[in-house]
Scaffold this motif. Structure first.
Motif, mmCIF file in Angstrom:
data_model
loop_
_atom_site.group_PDB
_atom_site.id
_atom_site.type_symbol
_atom_site.label_atom_id
_atom_site.label_comp_id
_atom_site.label_asym_id
_atom_site.label_seq_id
_atom_site.Cartn_x
_atom_site.Cartn_y
_atom_site.Cartn_z
ATOM 1 N N THR B 749 -6.555 17.158 -41.967
ATOM 2 C CA THR B 749 -7.307 18.377 -42.472
ATOM 3 C C THR B 749 -8.353 18.566 -41.278
ATOM 4 O O THR B 749 -8.291 19.864 -40.752
ATOM 5 C CB THR B 749 -8.477 17.988 -43.517
ATOM 6 N N ASN B 751 -7.806 17.890 -38.138
ATOM 7 C CA ASN B 751 -6.744 18.590 -36.822
ATOM 8 C C ASN B 751 -6.270 20.060 -37.224
ATOM 9 O O ASN B 751 -6.361 20.702 -36.416
ATOM 10 C CB ASN B 751 -5.586 17.418 -37.155
ATOM 11 N N SER B 752 -6.079 20.161 -38.486
ATOM 12 C CA SER B 752 -5.508 21.441 -38.848
ATOM 13 C C SER B 752 -6.470 22.474 -38.461
ATOM 14 O O SER B 752 -6.460 23.577 -38.014
ATOM 15 C CB SER B 752 -5.232 21.610 -40.245
ATOM 16 N N GLN B 753 -7.904 22.263 -38.919
ATOM 17 C CA GLN B 753 -8.932 23.297 -38.757
ATOM 18 C C GLN B 753 -9.230 23.342 -37.294
ATOM 19 O O GLN B 753 -9.560 24.468 -36.824
ATOM 20 C CB GLN B 753 -10.059 22.726 -39.464
ATOM 21 N N TYR B 755 -7.587 22.523 -34.536
ATOM 22 C CA TYR B 755 -6.641 23.227 -33.672
ATOM 23 C C TYR B 755 -6.745 24.776 -33.890
ATOM 24 O O TYR B 755 -6.607 25.609 -32.959
ATOM 25 C CB TYR B 755 -5.197 22.684 -33.995
ATOM 26 N N ASP B 756 -6.908 25.123 -34.965
ATOM 27 C CA ASP B 756 -6.966 26.576 -35.283
ATOM 28 C C ASP B 756 -8.128 27.151 -34.740
ATOM 29 O O ASP B 756 -7.862 28.369 -34.166
ATOM 30 C CB ASP B 756 -7.084 26.751 -36.838
#
Lengths: 269, 781
Positions: B749, B751-753, B755-756
């Motif tokens: 979660t 990482n996803s946020q 990276y974005d």
């Protein structure tokens, strides 16, 4: 004619939905850590609506599956391509099978004699193209989080239908589209059938988790609708008037396709 | 662990003999050089905020988990339940210490800490074992307080040091805190609170019982502390006077009448009713109701101590100062300067002005104090102006907290006057006063001080655009000049006879009695008007300043810059069409800010479990924080965003420069955040701002963190991600976002946020993307 109009209206609505969703969600920034492809296997289980129907009507037949609620299952292999932070496109192939002989609704086909019960076994290949839109309000970023998935599918199915005369069962194998389907034979009369392609639409709600940066778990629910009109010229069924009544197995089969739950495991290469 | 009695040496971890030698040499130089430090700052001219030196002490270098494991391993108890609770307490108290360390407020190896430690050495010179178990630090806080932890850490606030009269008072307070440590009061209070061994007893416990237990501990610390104090050679008078310090601790560090002349000049006179005839008397009852307090009231404490003191009250030969009076006064001065600075950072402007006023009596030419007054007046003007309040780019913690001056009616003592005056001033008056003060300071600094210049420019904008003022609203002549001119015009004959003395040939008549009376009345009127300004006192505020060409030109410059349309529209963050354009661009490309490098300041991570009694899940918080560091590293690298982290928890022992950078940056960001909606108000904590930007090679400083909340009532776990990126040079937030993700705070979660987030920060702006933010006032220069 009326059915055709309904079908195209639905298709148009789906197309509009896809286009408008793309406009809302598109962002060129890539999604999860820049990963673009996701390989996914999904296991789908379908509540057996015929079984439910029989259960509710308190029917019982010799097949053993009627009168109780069961789940049918199917398997899907798919590849997603993450286009940006909110959407992905993908393609999948699914294999559906009724496995054991399944009680069907007696119809006029092959009804040369009044059956004691009517059964069929069927399998299908479903080819689909879809979009996944990750939901902005829950801050999902493709391919992680909550999503909606509209999809268009082409479906072929094949099977064997038979009429029981009450004799003891044996097991035989029957080739259908390269697969071998096992079924119980309790019938004296049986016939193979193939059908397709049928065009279908589906809409899924799902949620994905990622573990160890590589493994994905996907779960959700899908609602689908398959057009019973044959897209190709099939001698037996090429319009609603003839296709639907003469193919009760298809009716049952597609009925079971109406909605299903799925859980999948994926790999982020 | 047995440590050296020397507090500086305590803070050194084990190293090779060569390194030890080098370190000893450096520290010796620091210690022997400490008197030199006293003279390093000339308070009569300026002040540099105090900073830490030397090596980072172990509590800074060791991670929270390391500290907790060490403390937990020392705990022994036969009762399993008590043992568990004690371990839990060790974890919790280390968590709070860690939080304090990460706040950047704790000082080490500086002149005040060195001095306070010397006093502790003096108290415990006969008990080296106890001395070696204590780590004493000074913490930057305007509150008058000192506290101790069960692991031997004692903290003394600068606010307390600023209020003390002598060294012996400090010694008595340290004795009090030492008893808290020796008698393990913290953990006993904790165990009493949870009362693990006796459930029925626990049930019968009320809040009052818990408070009484705490009061008993305080009385014990006072009385046993007195016994320890008796073993020293410090003056017994401190025992009484230390309680006076506590009793009046809610007042500023000194009481002096706030006079008009501090802010007035020849032409700026406040109306009569802008000053109180009499400020509210100081009530401070020592026998107050303490039923809801953790401490007994002062009278009870004094009585308890007196009963033990009277028998052995022989003050002969005892001293108020043992270590050094000079060092005490120096430490006290620094503490007072720090208190002024901290008031400013805490947006407590009346206290900042009043405290600076007091110190300016002692150091009338101190530039730093004048800057604090200037900044405080500026912020008051800024908050009173609707122009600044109209825009907001900050939407995280505290953003909706509207600044309000504390009512003067709640204030006692002379400082009440400052509250009253600031409350009385209208937006235009506050701005005029601030500009008057700041420009004079700016001028005395040769127009070379960047921030004073910015403050003046911002005040011009507020005055012209927020208050619709122009040059015509300000008189170039003083009241006296105008009134005199008027009177001379109206009574030309009088002028001829009285002013010039000798009558010209053409005028040869006597001045009548009535004309003389009228002339005399005019003169008195002039004196009256000059002495007591009327309500429109701002009209004459710039008489002297307008004689300065630089002031008049700058005023005219901002008048020329004034937009023709409504100021609120022009200066609002984005118009509707701009917002639409921005939203469209963001939909298509993300934010695409084109940032190459960012400084990430103290990334934080908290895991809350609202279903547990203990809301904070310490274990998950610690492991999550470690995981979070990895997430930042991986994703910044992946998104090709260059970054530096300023986080005390990940600094090495010789990273004191980074620590001080962190402290400065933290102060800046905290103040920026506290301004909230007043997003265009300049930040005052700008010491070393330019140096920080130059050192790290970027204008962008990022404050980010994760709060994960599990609550069954909310059906699951929510992860909140806070991000603010500031352009420190322009003092604006370029990116501010709070993300609520309905997912667990897993690495995926985050990482996803992240990276974005990093990707959007780093992505270069598309060519078609237009500038979405209106240029700031200072940009226009």
């Amino acid at each position: 004619m009326n059915t055709k109009r309904i079908f195209f209206t639905k298709f148009l609505a789906l197309a509009l939905l896809v286009v408008s969703s793309l406009q809302v969600s598109a962002q060129k920034a890539p999604g999860y850590q820049g990963h673009r492809f996701v390989l996914l296997y999904e296991f789908n289980f379908h509540p057996d609506l015929n079984g439910l129907s029989n259960f509710l009507n308190d029917q019982s037949t010799s097949s053993g599956t009627s009168g109780s609620i069961t789940f049918l299952k199917s398997h899907t292999l798919s590849v997603d391509y993450v286009m940006n932070r909110r959407s992905a496109i993908g393609a999948s192939i699914a294999f559906f099978s009724t496995a054991d002989a399944h009680p069907g609704t007696p119809g006029p086909v092959n009804s040369t004699a009044t059956p004691t019960s009517y059964n069929y076994t069927a399998s299908a290949l479903i080819y689909s193209l879809y979009f996944k839109f990750f939901r902005q309000h829950s801050n999902s970023i493709a391919p992680l989080g909550r999503y909606i998935k509209p999809e268009i599918s082409i479906l072929y199915y094949s099977g064997t239908q038979f009429i029981s005369n009450g004799q003891s069962s044996t097991t035989v194998y029957s080739p259908t589209f390269g697969y071998f389907t096992q079924y119980k034979q309790v019938a004296a009369t049986m016939s193979d059938f193939t059908s397709g392609p049928h065009v279908g639409m589906a809409y899924s709600f799902g949620k994905t988790f990622i573990f160890a940066n590589r493994i994905m778990i996907d779960r959700g629910i899908r609602v689908s609708m398959v057009n019973l009109l044959h897209a190709t010229t099939n001698a037996n069924a090429n319009d609603a008037k003839t296709g639907f009544p003469i193919d009760p197995a298809a009716y049952d089969f597609l009925n079971n396709q109406f909605f299903n739950f799925f859980i999948g495991i994926g790999l982020l290469p | 662990m047995i440590q050296s009695g020397n507090p500086e040496k305590q803070s050194q971890p084990n190293r090779t003999p060569l390194m030890k030698l080098i370190r000893t040499l450096i520290l010796s130089a620091l210690l022997t050089g400490s008197p030199a430090l006293i003279h390093a700052q000339d308070f009569s001219k300026d002040y540099s905020p105090i900073s830490s030196t030397g090596f980072l002490p172990p509590i800074f270098v060791k991670s929270f988990s390391q500290k907790a494991i060490e403390d937990v391993s020392k705990i022994k108890d036969k009762n399993h339940t008590t043992l568990t609770k004690k371990k839990q307490f060790a974890i919790e108290s280390n968590f709070h210490i860690d939080h304090l360390v990460r706040s950047g407020s704790i000082l080490f190896n500086d002149s005040i800490s060195a001095y306070v430690n010397k006093v502790l050495d003096e108290i415990l010179k006969n008990d080296p074992e106890l001395r070696s178990s204590i780590q004493l630090f000074v913490i930057k806080s305007p509150l008058v307080n000192a506290f101790s932890f069960d692991n031997g850490i004692i903290l003394v606030n600068t606010g307390l040091l600023s209020q003390l009269d002598d060294e012996s008072q400090l010694a008595f307070i340290l004795c009090h805190e030492l008893i808290h440590y020796k008698r393990k009061h913290s953990i006993n209070a904790y165990l009493d609170l949870v009362n693990v061994s006796n459930t029925s007893y626990k049930k019968s416990r009320t809040d009052a019982d818990v408070l009484n237990y705490s009061k008993d501990q305080e009385t014990e610390a006072d009385t046993a502390g007195l016994e320890l104090f008796k073993s020293t050679n410090y003056d017994f008078d401190a025992v009484h006077s230390a309680f006076d310090v506590m009793q009046y601790s809610y007042l500023p560090f000194d009481e002096q009448e706030f006079t008009r002349d501090f802010l007035e000049d020849n032409n700026l006179h406040f109306p009569k009713d802008y000053f109180l005839d009499k400020t509210a008397p100081i009530k401070a009852d020592d026998n107050y109701d303490d039923s809801k307090s953790s401490h007994p009231n002062i009278r009870k404490r004094k009585t308890a101590v007196n009963s033990r003191l009277d028998a052995s009250y022989i003050n002969k030969g005892r001293k108020k100062f043992i270590v050094s009076e000079k060092r005490f006064n120096h430490a006290k001065d620094i503490a007072r300067f720090e208190t002024c600075r901290l008031y400013l950072l805490d947006l407590d402007y009346p206290n900042a002005i009043y405290s600076s006023f007091i110190l300016l009596k002692k150091y009338p030419k101190n530039i730093y104090l004048k800057k604090i007054v200037s900044k405080s007046l500026y912020e008051i003007a800024s908050y009173k102006s609707s122009l600044h309040g109209a825009e907001s780019v900050t939407n995280v913690f505290g953003s909706d907290a509207k600044y309000e001056l504390k009512s003067f009616e709640d204030i006692e003592g002379f400082s009440q006057q400052v509250y009253y005056l600031l409350q009385k001033l209208s937006s235009e008056e506050a701005t005029t006063l601030a500009l008057n003060y700041s420009w004079k300071l700016n001028s005395s600094l040769g127009y070379a001080d960047k921030q004073e210049k910015q403050i003046c420019d911002s005040l011009f904008v507020i005055l012209i655009q927020g208050n619709e003022k122009s040059l015509a609203d300000y008189s170039r002549k003083s009241r006296a000049e105008i009134v005199l001119e008027d009177s001379l015009k109206k009574v030309p004959v009088v002028k001829a006879d009285i002013v010039e003395g000798s009558a010209p040939d053409t005028v040869k008549r006597e001045v009548s009695k009535y004309e003389k009376i009228k002339a005399q009345q005019k003169k008195e009127e002039v004196v009256e008007i000059i002495t007591h300004a009327d309500e429109n006192f701002t009209r004459y505020a710039f008489v002297d300043l307008l004689k300065d060409k630089a002031f008049a030109n700058r005023f005219q410059y901002f008048l020329d810059q004034k937009p023709t349309s409504s100021p609120s529209k022009k200066h609002s963050y984005n118009s509707y069409s701009e917002r639409r354009k921005t939203a469209k661009s963001e939909r298509k490309f993300g934010r695409a800010m084109g940032i190459d490098k960012v400084v990430i300041v103290e990334p934080f991570f908290y895991h809350m479990d609202l279903n547990n009694k203990q809301k904070m899940d310490f274990k998950a918080t610690v492991s999550g924080l470690q995981n979070f560091q990895t997430v930042i590293k991986d994703n910044a690298t992946k998104a090709k965003l260059d970054y530096v982290t300023l986080d005390p928890q990940h600094m090495k022992e010789d990273d004191v420069t980074s620590y001080n950078d962190f402290v400065n940056t933290n102060d800046w960001i905290n103040e920026r955040l506290m301004h909230g909606y007043n997003a265009r108000a300049l930040v005052t904590a700008t010491d070393n701002k330019d140096a920080l930007i130059a050192k790290y090679g970027t204008n962008y400083f990022m404050w980010t963190g994760v709060v994960s909340v599990t609550n069954k009532g909310l059906r699951g776990t929510y992860t909140y991600i806070y991000v603010i990126v500031y352009d420190m040079a322009k003092e604006i937030a370029v990116y501010s976002e709070t993300r609520q993700v309905k997912m667990r705070d897993s690495q995926a979660t985050l990482n996803s946020q992240y990276y974005d987030i990093f990707n959007q920060m780093h992505q270069p702006a598309p060519k078609s993307k237009t500038v979405t933010r209106a240029s700031t006032d200072q940009d226009s220069n």
